[in-house]
Scaffold this active site. Structure first.
Site, PDB file in Angstrom:
ATOM      1  N   PHE A  34      -8.401  -1.293  -1.303  1.00 51.89           N
ATOM      2  CA  PHE A  34      -8.048  -2.668  -1.666  1.00 51.89           C
ATOM      3  C   PHE A  34      -8.148  -3.636  -0.505  1.00 51.89           C
ATOM      4  O   PHE A  34      -8.451  -4.799  -0.687  1.00 51.89           O
ATOM      5  CB  PHE A  34      -6.590  -2.721  -2.159  1.00 51.89           C
ATOM      6  CG  PHE A  34      -6.414  -2.169  -3.529  1.00 51.89           C
ATOM      7  CD1 PHE A  34      -6.790  -2.912  -4.640  1.00 51.89           C
ATOM      8  CD2 PHE A  34      -5.872  -0.917  -3.713  1.00 51.89           C
ATOM      9  CE1 PHE A  34      -6.632  -2.398  -5.899  1.00 51.89           C
ATOM     10  CE2 PHE A  34      -5.707  -0.392  -4.973  1.00 51.89           C
ATOM     11  CZ  PHE A  34      -6.089  -1.137  -6.077  1.00 51.89           C
ATOM     12  N   ASP A  51       0.114  11.193   1.146  1.00 49.66           N
ATOM     13  CA  ASP A  51      -1.328  11.060   1.395  1.00 49.66           C
ATOM     14  C   ASP A  51      -1.633  11.221   2.889  1.00 49.66           C
ATOM     15  O   ASP A  51      -2.444  10.478   3.440  1.00 49.66           O
ATOM     16  CB  ASP A  51      -1.844   9.726   0.853  1.00 49.66           C
ATOM     17  CG  ASP A  51      -3.360   9.726   0.666  1.00 49.66           C
ATOM     18  OD1 ASP A  51      -3.959  10.819   0.619  1.00 49.66           O
ATOM     19  OD2 ASP A  51      -3.946   8.630   0.584  1.00 49.66           O
TER      20      ASP A  51
HETATM   21  P1  ADP Z   1      -6.123   0.551   1.520  1.00 41.52           P
HETATM   22  O1  ADP Z   1      -4.637   0.584   1.260  1.00 41.52           O
HETATM   23  O2  ADP Z   1      -6.832  -0.547   0.810  1.00 41.52           O
HETATM   24  O3  ADP Z   1      -6.786   1.892   1.338  1.00 41.52           O
HETATM   25  P2  ADP Z   1      -5.892   1.066   4.332  1.00 41.52           P
HETATM   26  O4  ADP Z   1      -4.419   1.021   4.610  1.00 41.52           O
HETATM   27  O5  ADP Z   1      -6.496   2.411   4.203  1.00 41.52           O
HETATM   28  O6  ADP Z   1      -6.246   0.176   3.070  1.00 41.52           O
HETATM   29  O7  ADP Z   1      -6.624   0.263   5.488  1.00 41.52           O
HETATM   30  C1  ADP Z   1      -8.032   0.144   5.503  1.00 41.52           C
HETATM   31  C2  ADP Z   1      -8.599   0.542   6.862  1.00 41.52           C
HETATM   32  O8  ADP Z   1      -8.123  -0.380   7.843  1.00 41.52           O
HETATM   33  C3  ADP Z   1      -8.150   1.905   7.356  1.00 41.52           C
HETATM   34  O9  ADP Z   1      -9.045   2.904   6.975  1.00 41.52           O
HETATM   35  C4  ADP Z   1      -8.140   1.749   8.869  1.00 41.52           C
HETATM   36  O10 ADP Z   1      -9.445   2.034   9.395  1.00 41.52           O
HETATM   37  C5  ADP Z   1      -7.859   0.276   9.070  1.00 41.52           C
HETATM   38  N1  ADP Z   1      -6.444   0.070   9.418  1.00 41.52           N
HETATM   39  C6  ADP Z   1      -5.371   0.075   8.593  1.00 41.52           C
HETATM   40  N2  ADP Z   1      -4.244  -0.153   9.258  1.00 41.52           N
HETATM   41  C7  ADP Z   1      -4.587  -0.310  10.566  1.00 41.52           C
HETATM   42  C8  ADP Z   1      -3.844  -0.563  11.790  1.00 41.52           C
HETATM   43  N3  ADP Z   1      -2.532  -0.695  11.779  1.00 41.52           N
HETATM   44  N4  ADP Z   1      -4.546  -0.645  12.945  1.00 41.52           N
HETATM   45  C9  ADP Z   1      -5.896  -0.485  12.957  1.00 41.52           C
HETATM   46  N5  ADP Z   1      -6.642  -0.254  11.857  1.00 41.52           N
HETATM   47  C10 ADP Z   1      -5.999  -0.160  10.668  1.00 41.52           C
END
Ligand code: ADP
Length: 317
Positions: free
Chosen positions: A55, A167
């Site tokens: 998302f 997860d």
């Molecule tokens: P979604 O909930 O849509 O799956 P994610 O939480 O997986 O989104 O975040 C998408 C991507 O952003 C992750 O795969 C990661 O690579 C990057 N990301 C998320 N949080 C962080 C963070 N705190 N610092 C750096 N990169 C992040």
């Protein structure tokens, strides 16, 4: 009765789906250089893209006043059309905002505007263990001890807060510029409401799904221990234990507890993997037991790792 804390942000309502922007919000997001939290009058400058999820798009955001750099998860409201999608974001925020530990991504704030929901997090600039493993193929046992210890410590804290992550995977083990591991993404997490509660369903598909989750038998904290077994195996072997070409076959193998540990994996490592991947959740070790397992004392456990580990194996002297 305790009064609410003074600086509590207003509850997210995730209002409106901006039908006028359907198809366009991503472009708007791409162009817009500033992001403003109207509630606190904080302005962020949008920097490089850190990653994309199901998302969210995650950008480096710099607070113009303090110059602090954060990771901003930006979720376009045009993608949150179904009620359960909104619920997922709200639950993620609700659970994550109460967590504070050195091995859990720090939650800073959240807000929304007409187009997006924003979640401001601690920035993990070295991406995730998925990226490290892609480059390295597999890791050495000292590195696996190091990352597993961070994972167990972060997870022990999460469980103490009565939260099951559900997860845990390499992509949710983020790394900061000091190579410290931070557990991320509480999108599938849940809070245990009373002792002994068994959760029957997960709203989504965990990557390293435990057999009791798959079979909808009722699951709890032990599902996270199973995922740790998959993570440990993947770090040492280079691919997850039950991987096949189809999800159906993978699920058959998980149910049958059928996996193969290659001979290069040492006996203590193999033994711990076997314990973590016990078919019966009752037979999996507790987090304290994991840390006192022979594996952690059977070889070098580095205090720090250099960022060069992202590309090449470390040389311990
Ligand atoms: P979604 O909930 O849509 O799956 P994610 O939480 O997986 O989104 O975040 C998408 C991507 O952003 C992750 O795969 C990661 O690579 C990057 N990301 C998320 N949080 C962080 C963070 N705190 N610092 C750096 N990169 C992040």
């Amino acid at each position: 009765r305790t009064p609410p804390p003074p600086k509590q942000p207003p509850p997210l309502i995730i209002s409106g789906n901006n039908p006028g922007f359907i198809g366009a919000p991503d472009q708007r997001q791409e162009r817009c250089q500033y992001i403003i939290n109207e509630g606190t009058s904080t302005t962020y400058i949008k920097g490089r893209l850190l990653g994309k999820g199901g998302f969210a798009k995650c950008y480096e955001l710099t607070d113009v006043k303090t110059k602090k750099v954060y990771a901003g998860k930006i979720i376009s409201k045009s993608r949150l059309t179904k009620p359960h999608q909104k619920e997922k974001i709200l639950r993620e925020i609700e659970l994550h905002k109460s967590l504070k530990h050195r091995h859990v991504v720090a939650f800073h704030s959240y807000f929304e505007d007409n187009e997006n929901v924003y979640i401001i997090l601690e920035c993990c600039s070295m991406k995730s263990l998925v990226h490290v493993l892609k480059c390295r193929k597999s890791l050495t046992e000292p590195e696996v001890r190091y990352f597993m210890r961070h994972l167990v410590e972060g997870c022990r804290y999460i469980h103490q807060q009565r939260v099951i992550h559900r997860d845990l995977k390499l992509g949710n083990m983020l790394l900061n510029d000091k190579m410290q591991t931070k557990i991320a993404d509480f999108g599938l997490a849940t809070r245990v409401e009373y002792e002994g509660e068994k959760k029957m369903t997960v709203c989504g598909t965990p990557n390293y799904i435990a057999p009791e989750v798959l079979q909808k038998k009722g699951h709890s904290y032990e599902a996270d221990i199973w995922a740790m077994g998959c993570i440990m195996y993947a770090m040492l072997v280079g691919k997850p234990p039950f991987e096949t070409s189809t999800l159906k076959e993978t699920y058959v193998r998980i149910t049958a507890n059928k996996y193969f540990v290659p001979p290069h994996v040492t006996r203590p490592a193999r033994n711990l993997i076997t314990k973590l991947l016990a078919a019966d959740p009752q037979n999996r070790p507790t987090l304290d037991k994991i840390l006192s397992d022979e594996f952690f004392a059977s070889g070098h456990l580095p205090k720090n790792l250099s960022i060069s580990c992202c590309e090449s194996p470390p040389k311990f002297t």
